[in-house]
Design an enzyme around this catalytic site. Structure first.
Site, short mmCIF file in Angstrom:
data_model
loop_
_atom_site.label_atom_id
_atom_site.label_comp_id
_atom_site.label_asym_id
_atom_site.label_seq_id
_atom_site.Cartn_x
_atom_site.Cartn_y
_atom_site.Cartn_z
CB ILE A 163 -0.92 0.03 1.23
CG1 ILE A 163 -1.78 -1.23 1.28
CG2 ILE A 163 -1.81 1.27 1.22
CD1 ILE A 163 -2.57 -1.38 2.56
CB CYS A 164 1.74 3.77 -2.33
SG CYS A 164 2.57 5.37 -2.45
CB VAL A 165 -1.70 5.50 2.02
CG1 VAL A 165 -1.27 4.67 3.22
CG2 VAL A 165 -2.66 6.59 2.43
#
Length: 261
Positions: free
Chosen positions: A93-95
């Site tokens: 996940i890229c957040v």
């Protein structure tokens, strides 16, 4: 992988408090689970938000906490395959909440809510899945079609809810209704054939069959005697009103003979 023994006591205490709070009052669309022997791995099931290509699907993910948590952010992974610009093919996940925007004071609730919001509003500018990011910017309908396809194939389906207000009638009720209809048909047939109709259910009931039979017999006798009395009265009136002419002559002749005597 870190275990409870590798985490500082104060971190374990804080995590236990947060997990209890998440269990008692879970965020909307998120259910959290954890292994009591290893607080360093947090699992969560996220419902696909309504109005998105992920609707009607459930996506499982996990957060892996480092030994120096909360000073460093956890790493997030989707275990369920999903077509999303900010989620790689291996589930990473890229957040920003897990990177540059991380703050040690942020809790697990905040992180989970941000990840679910990512399903509502992706950020294609920082895409881990370049195909999904490009498709989202150039042709949203095609992107949504791919995302729905992945959702239908890979996501966990929610359990069906119980229906309400659709209680079927018992079979005995249907049988009683049929019998009632048959009785109504029999009564109509009896009336058309000249037989006395069935007694009304509102009429007083006889104590037993003998009383009922006696009542019926008395009614019949009354009807017969009444008919005979009426017939006798009519006959008498007919005799008195209609006397033949020959009979009158015979009576007059007898009266004259008696006078001569």
């Amino acid at each position: 992988m870190a275990t409870n023994e590798n985490l500082p006591p104060n971190v374990i205490k804080q995590l236990a408090k947060e997990l209890k709070n998440l269990d008692e009052t879970p965020p909307e669309g998120i259910k959290v689970g954890v292994n009591d022997d290893n607080f360093s791995v947090i699992f969560a099931d996220i419902d696909g938000p309504a109005g998105t290509p992920y609707e009607n699907g459930i996506f499982r993910m996990k957060l892996i906490l480092s030994q120096d948590f909360p000073h460093t952010p956890p790493k997030g992974y989707f275990l369920t395959k999903i077509f999303h610009p900010n989620i790689s093919s291996v589930g990473e996940i890229c957040v920003n909440a897990l990177k540059r925007d991380w703050n040690p004071t942020l809790g697990l609730r905040h992180v989970l809510i941000v990840i679910r919001c990512l399903l509502i509003e992706p950020f294609p500018e920082s895409a881990l899945n370049e195909q999904a990011g490009k498709m989202l910017l150039e042709d949203y309908d095609e992107y949504a079609r791919h995302a729905r396809l992945f959702t239908g194939i890979h996501s966990v389906k929610p359990k069906p809810k119980l229906k309400s207000g659709a209680i079927s009638e018992p079979a005995a009720l249907n049988v009683d209704q049929t019998n009632t209809s048959a009785k109504c048909a029999d009564q109509k047939t009896a009336i058309s054939d000249g037989a006395p109709p069935l007694p009304s259910p509102l009429a007083p009931k006889a104590e037993n069959r003998q009383d009922q039979s006696a009542a019926m017999l008395s009614s019949v006798e009354i009807g017969v005697s009444g008919s005979e009395a009426a017939a006798a009265t009519l006959k008498k009136e007919a005799v008195l009103t209609k006397v033949p002419a020959s009979g009158k002559k015979k009576i007059d002749a007898r009266k004259k003979s008696l006078k001569r005597l």
